[in-house]
Design an enzyme around this catalytic site. Sequence first.
Site, PDB file in Angstrom:
ATOM      1  N   ASP A   1      39.160  20.702 -16.789  1.00 21.25           N
ATOM      2  CA  ASP A   1      38.613  20.431 -18.121  1.00 21.25           C
ATOM      3  C   ASP A   1      38.499  18.924 -18.346  1.00 21.25           C
ATOM      4  O   ASP A   1      39.510  18.230 -18.423  1.00 21.25           O
ATOM      5  CB  ASP A   1      39.529  21.051 -19.180  1.00 21.25           C
ATOM      6  CG  ASP A   1      38.922  21.009 -20.572  1.00 21.25           C
ATOM      7  OD1 ASP A   1      37.813  20.458 -20.734  1.00 21.25           O
ATOM      8  OD2 ASP A   1      39.564  21.527 -21.502  1.00 21.25           O
TER       9      ASP A   1
ATOM     10  N   HIS B   1      36.940  30.196 -25.956  1.00 22.54           N
ATOM     11  CA  HIS B   1      37.838  29.059 -26.103  1.00 22.54           C
ATOM     12  C   HIS B   1      38.926  29.456 -27.096  1.00 22.54           C
ATOM     13  O   HIS B   1      38.634  30.034 -28.140  1.00 22.54           O
ATOM     14  CB  HIS B   1      37.052  27.861 -26.650  1.00 22.54           C
ATOM     15  CG  HIS B   1      37.893  26.637 -26.885  1.00 22.54           C
ATOM     16  ND1 HIS B   1      38.389  26.297 -28.124  1.00 22.54           N
ATOM     17  CD2 HIS B   1      38.337  25.689 -26.031  1.00 22.54           C
ATOM     18  CE1 HIS B   1      39.080  25.177 -28.020  1.00 22.54           C
ATOM     19  NE2 HIS B   1      39.070  24.781 -26.767  1.00 22.54           N
TER      20      HIS B   1
HETATM   21 CA    CA Z   1      38.364  22.524 -23.309  1.00 26.28          CA
END
Ligand code: CA
Length: 389
Positions: free
Chosen positions: A200, A302
């Site tokens: 990420d 998410h």
């Molecule tokens: Ca993220």
Amino acid sequence: MKITRITSHVLQYDLPEELGYSQQYYARRTAHLVEVETDEGVTGWGECFGPGNIAIANKTIVEKVIQPMIRGDSALDRDVIWHKVYNLLRDHGQKGMPLQALSGVDIALWDIAGKVAGMPLHQLIGGAHRDAVAAYGYGMMLKRESVEDHIARFRDEAAEIIGMGFRATKMKVGLGPAADIRLCAAVAEGVGDRGQFMVDANHCYTTSDAFFVGRALEEMGAYWFEEPVAPEDLDGYRELRKGLNVNISGGEAEFNRWGWRSILENRGLDIAQPEVCALGGVSEYLRVLALCHTHFTPVINHVWGSAIAVATNLQLLAAMPAIPGGLTPWEPMLEFDTTHNAFRDKLLTKPLDIQSQVARNGGLVSIPQGPGIGVDPDRDFIRAHELDL
Ligand code: CA
């Protein structure tokens, strides 16, 4: 059943140690819960994405802007309320904090609808396509330490998270492209052949730097490369997806169906990561999910925040059809934060206990079966952590 009051609870505590990602370090954990009360005694809970002082500003939007628009409206008319609020906010922000604020209210209205119907949210949406979902554990945050110290720590932490039973793990990068590749190699080594790893970047790279790191990730077999470039950089996303043999993921910073239409039509995502507590709540999430599936783009939500957000996402993951489907279809995963988070572990009267489920059940987490989002926050815990604003 009428809405009588909407209250934002902003909870905060000092973390035992500072944590970082490619944009900043932070020393406090924040959660923003929304409570919607009705004249029939049914109460719903939701959550707004947005850390720190963002949560404080969002509380004002929830209580001082949205509440006066909808107090007295039918709590069951969630889609009517969504469009009324969005239309009135449109001139003042079609993305960002107004949508984060609306998200918490909308989730609470779905919680109320489930409680009135006596059904868990996944049933209300259309039923469970799965009764459990695999979790991936994210950790490996940045700290104010040397590259060498990061490398040693990331290798150990990757092995530790996989050792906890998670089938996959996700790391942060952001020390610079060359150092980041060394960090990724350490995580690949720590995971070995026991699971998958993901990377990420929190949109810290230029497109050329993202290609540089992404080519190394191809060699290491990373499962996905998340937010490699700025969310506004649609050209960068499209070029990276076309040029790299690693899945490109993103979308947590995108809002509502119109924002998602743009990024999906751009064809820059292998995996979409909508954030239900930011993009407009469950009502809008379902429309975004339909758009993603219209483009045959797989979705892995998410997830960030408290146990309210985790429970909401478990409900949505249960209700997500496998597209295109098959005997062994592509399956979504639950994103799960393994760093210190009391709002995830201690908020509920009956904790979800994700970590012990993962350890016991081969990395799988069951779906809450109670009505609505299926969990109840502990009011004493909320009082003990709520900011006095
Ligand atoms: Ca993220």
